[in-house]
Design a protein around this motif. Sequence first.
Motif, PDB file in Angstrom:
ATOM      1  N   GLU A  57     -13.708 -22.883  80.194  1.00  0.00           N
ATOM      2  CA  GLU A  57     -14.704 -22.388  80.975  1.00  0.00           C
ATOM      3  C   GLU A  57     -13.973 -21.468  82.304  1.00  0.00           C
ATOM      4  O   GLU A  57     -14.726 -20.740  83.133  1.00  0.00           O
ATOM      5  CB  GLU A  57     -15.920 -23.360  81.821  1.00  0.00           C
ATOM      6  CG  GLU A  57     -16.833 -23.488  80.681  1.00  0.00           C
ATOM      7  CD  GLU A  57     -18.251 -24.261  81.363  1.00  0.00           C
ATOM      8  OE1 GLU A  57     -19.151 -23.557  81.750  1.00  0.00           O
ATOM      9  OE2 GLU A  57     -17.928 -25.524  81.466  1.00  0.00           O
ATOM     10  N   THR A  65     -18.602 -12.334  82.659  1.00  0.00           N
ATOM     11  CA  THR A  65     -18.507 -13.329  83.717  1.00  0.00           C
ATOM     12  C   THR A  65     -19.844 -13.421  84.523  1.00  0.00           C
ATOM     13  O   THR A  65     -20.532 -14.542  84.710  1.00  0.00           O
ATOM     14  CB  THR A  65     -17.401 -13.086  84.693  1.00  0.00           C
ATOM     15  OG1 THR A  65     -16.147 -12.973  83.930  1.00  0.00           O
ATOM     16  CG2 THR A  65     -17.106 -14.008  85.792  1.00  0.00           C
ATOM     17  N   TYR A  68     -22.792 -14.760  82.321  1.00  0.00           N
ATOM     18  CA  TYR A  68     -22.432 -16.337  82.117  1.00  0.00           C
ATOM     19  C   TYR A  68     -22.788 -17.004  83.548  1.00  0.00           C
ATOM     20  O   TYR A  68     -23.461 -18.038  83.247  1.00  0.00           O
ATOM     21  CB  TYR A  68     -21.044 -16.374  81.778  1.00  0.00           C
ATOM     22  CG  TYR A  68     -20.872 -18.024  81.340  1.00  0.00           C
ATOM     23  CD1 TYR A  68     -21.476 -18.604  80.025  1.00  0.00           C
ATOM     24  CD2 TYR A  68     -20.273 -18.908  81.992  1.00  0.00           C
ATOM     25  CE1 TYR A  68     -21.614 -20.052  80.139  1.00  0.00           C
ATOM     26  CE2 TYR A  68     -19.835 -20.254  81.848  1.00  0.00           C
ATOM     27  CZ  TYR A  68     -20.568 -20.648  80.968  1.00  0.00           C
ATOM     28  OH  TYR A  68     -20.198 -21.987  80.527  1.00  0.00           O
ATOM     29  N   ASN A  69     -22.313 -16.441  84.598  1.00  0.00           N
ATOM     30  CA  ASN A  69     -22.398 -17.200  85.953  1.00  0.00           C
ATOM     31  C   ASN A  69     -24.106 -17.440  86.164  1.00  0.00           C
ATOM     32  O   ASN A  69     -24.455 -18.475  86.699  1.00  0.00           O
ATOM     33  CB  ASN A  69     -21.700 -16.737  86.984  1.00  0.00           C
ATOM     34  CG  ASN A  69     -20.240 -17.029  86.900  1.00  0.00           C
ATOM     35  OD1 ASN A  69     -20.006 -17.947  86.014  1.00  0.00           O
ATOM     36  ND2 ASN A  69     -19.275 -16.488  87.618  1.00  0.00           N
ATOM     37  N   ARG A  72     -25.812 -19.893  84.137  1.00  0.00           N
ATOM     38  CA  ARG A  72     -25.102 -21.124  84.529  1.00  0.00           C
ATOM     39  C   ARG A  72     -26.077 -21.764  85.612  1.00  0.00           C
ATOM     40  O   ARG A  72     -26.269 -22.970  85.850  1.00  0.00           O
ATOM     41  CB  ARG A  72     -23.828 -21.207  84.925  1.00  0.00           C
ATOM     42  CG  ARG A  72     -22.893 -21.567  83.597  1.00  0.00           C
ATOM     43  CD  ARG A  72     -21.808 -22.634  83.757  1.00  0.00           C
ATOM     44  NE  ARG A  72     -22.215 -23.904  83.818  1.00  0.00           N
ATOM     45  CZ  ARG A  72     -21.653 -25.007  83.532  1.00  0.00           C
ATOM     46  NH1 ARG A  72     -20.493 -24.815  82.883  1.00  0.00           N
ATOM     47  NH2 ARG A  72     -22.021 -26.038  83.468  1.00  0.00           N
ATOM     48  N   GLU A  73     -26.423 -20.759  86.423  1.00  0.00           N
ATOM     49  CA  GLU A  73     -27.240 -21.113  87.737  1.00  0.00           C
ATOM     50  C   GLU A  73     -28.657 -21.347  87.603  1.00  0.00           C
ATOM     51  O   GLU A  73     -29.430 -21.571  88.360  1.00  0.00           O
ATOM     52  CB  GLU A  73     -27.006 -19.800  88.975  1.00  0.00           C
ATOM     53  CG  GLU A  73     -25.673 -20.106  89.695  1.00  0.00           C
ATOM     54  CD  GLU A  73     -25.425 -18.801  90.186  1.00  0.00           C
ATOM     55  OE1 GLU A  73     -26.137 -17.923  90.476  1.00  0.00           O
ATOM     56  OE2 GLU A  73     -24.125 -18.683  90.451  1.00  0.00           O
TER      57      GLU A  73
END
Lengths: 346, 294
Positions: A57, A65, A68-69, A72-73
């Motif tokens: 990761e 990026t 994906y971030n 993830r949040e």
Amino acid sequence: MFKRIWIIFLSRNREFYRDRSGFGWNIIFPFFIIIGFSLIFNQNQRTEYKIGVVGDENKIKKEITLQYNNFRESKFIEFLPMENIESGKQKLGHHRIDLLIDPEHGVYWKSESSPKSYHAEKILQAGNYRPDKESFIAGTVEGREIPYIEWLFPGILGMNMMFSALFGVGYAVVRDRRHGVLKRLSVTPLAPFEFLTAHIMSRMFALFITTSIVYAGCSLLYNFENRGSYLSLILIFSLGGFSMISLALIIASRSSSEEFAGGALNLLSWPMMLLSEVWFSLEGARPWVKNVARLFPLTHLTEGVRKIMNDGASLYDIRYNVIALTVMSVLFLAAGSILFRWRKAD
Amino acid sequence: MTPILEVSDLKKTFPGVKAVDGVSFSIEPGICFGLLGPNGAGKTTTIEIIEGILKPDSGIILYRNEKRGKTFKEEVGIQFQNTELPQYLTVFETLKTFRTLYTRKANLDWIVDVCHLTEILNRDNRKISGGQKQRLLLAIALTNDPELIILDEPTTGLDPQARRHLWDIVKGIKESGRTIILTTHYMEEAEILCDNIAIMDYGKIIDKDSPENLLLKYGDGATISIKSETPEKIINAVSCDVYKIEDTIEIHTNSLNECIQNLAHAGADLSNMTVRTPNLEDVFLKLTGHTLRA
């Protein structure tokens, strides 16, 4: 020698099936658990998404990026590290996870047959604010859902075997020592080896009968499917049962205190029940917890049975579980036999 | 005749207690040998060393003139003082289980008959009376058709009727030519069943002989028993051996007339007085200075 082993084997078996409450509990208890959990989890109370993550990761592909971030949040999503792509795909295929993602290479996989996988994909795609830019490359995985209850079933069988083996042998031998039954047997030509062999055989027989009844009953009720070979299943159950009976013999080797035996058996059985993935997966747990779990025979039994029943694994596929259970059985049995005394030390 | 069992200078110490302190005796085949002594005298420890359950600190045990080998367990029948049996078995299954553990086997019908178990054969071994259980334990001790039978306080806790019933069974076994070692703290039991007696106290054998010879040796004179609320008056009135057993004063005397006259002169109430010839209990009192039921 064989006659002596046989008569003690028969005597133990009579005790097992004539003790109606104990016999009934061994069979009814797992049914209660399975029925209870099937009722609970049929109400679809699990609302979060589980995303399997493979690769590093810290090396997220530059182009994805931001997406994906953002992903993830997102709330109500649990990210679980996977050992490798294959095991991740297997879990996705069984609907154990809802999406598999490789941020290092910018790839994800979804399950075509899972509605939750569809929604997880939509959440991931929603994180890409610039659709014109390069995004994840999508792939798909075929598979049939393994409902939680079907995943739970091997664990319940293993746990039932554990309690039956530990308490059925450990507690019974300590009780017999305390009440002088072992002392009486010690002045007959019966050798400790013969006595222990008869005990192991009898409990193995009891485990086989109760596990078969519970397996057959639950299969009829819930249409559980064994995707592997029944021979492999019998072998892993036998090894698991044998290793846990041998473990009980260590506890039962010297003590004549039922209180001590009860405490020691609880001390063994509770961590095993909690850490051997009977109820929940340890995928998200800390590494040391996973390492401790590897020391328990129940972990290898549960894992082996699940791989056979849920994934159709062969004996070769579960060879590490088979080896671990064999080594544990030999070590526990050797220690139990060496430590065994008919009565408490003078 | 070669003794069936010889015990020489047996010693066993538990932390802080010399349980057996130089015990020696030999037992002729076919007799009933009694180990007599109060609780804590060392009888059970001696027996458990012979049975192989406890290891002695020192001493020699010879069975048929040889050290006890693998055949010892095959040839000896044992009844413990207190023991539970494997659960959820009938009386018959219990007997069969124990009988199968031996290469030597007694006829089951004979065992059932001799121990009067016919009526309870199909009953759960946990659901029988105390007397029936003792008979079952004795029957288990016979399942290997033993040459030597060790009975550790077999009648403790039984009512008088059940005790006498068991005595009859033991007498029957003795008549079949088997050797019996019996530990007991009941005088009457030892007098009725034993051919030879060893009196034990504090881990030592004080004397051993037949009950008749022990009575001849130590049981001269008479024993006066008086229930009295003023024991001091009695104790001061006589110059012979006086023992206080609960609320009774026992006087061992060789001069019965003189002793009674002294008691009368001292103003002792003799209305509850009984006079009897000595028994083993009196012998024990004389040898140890305290009562056997202590």
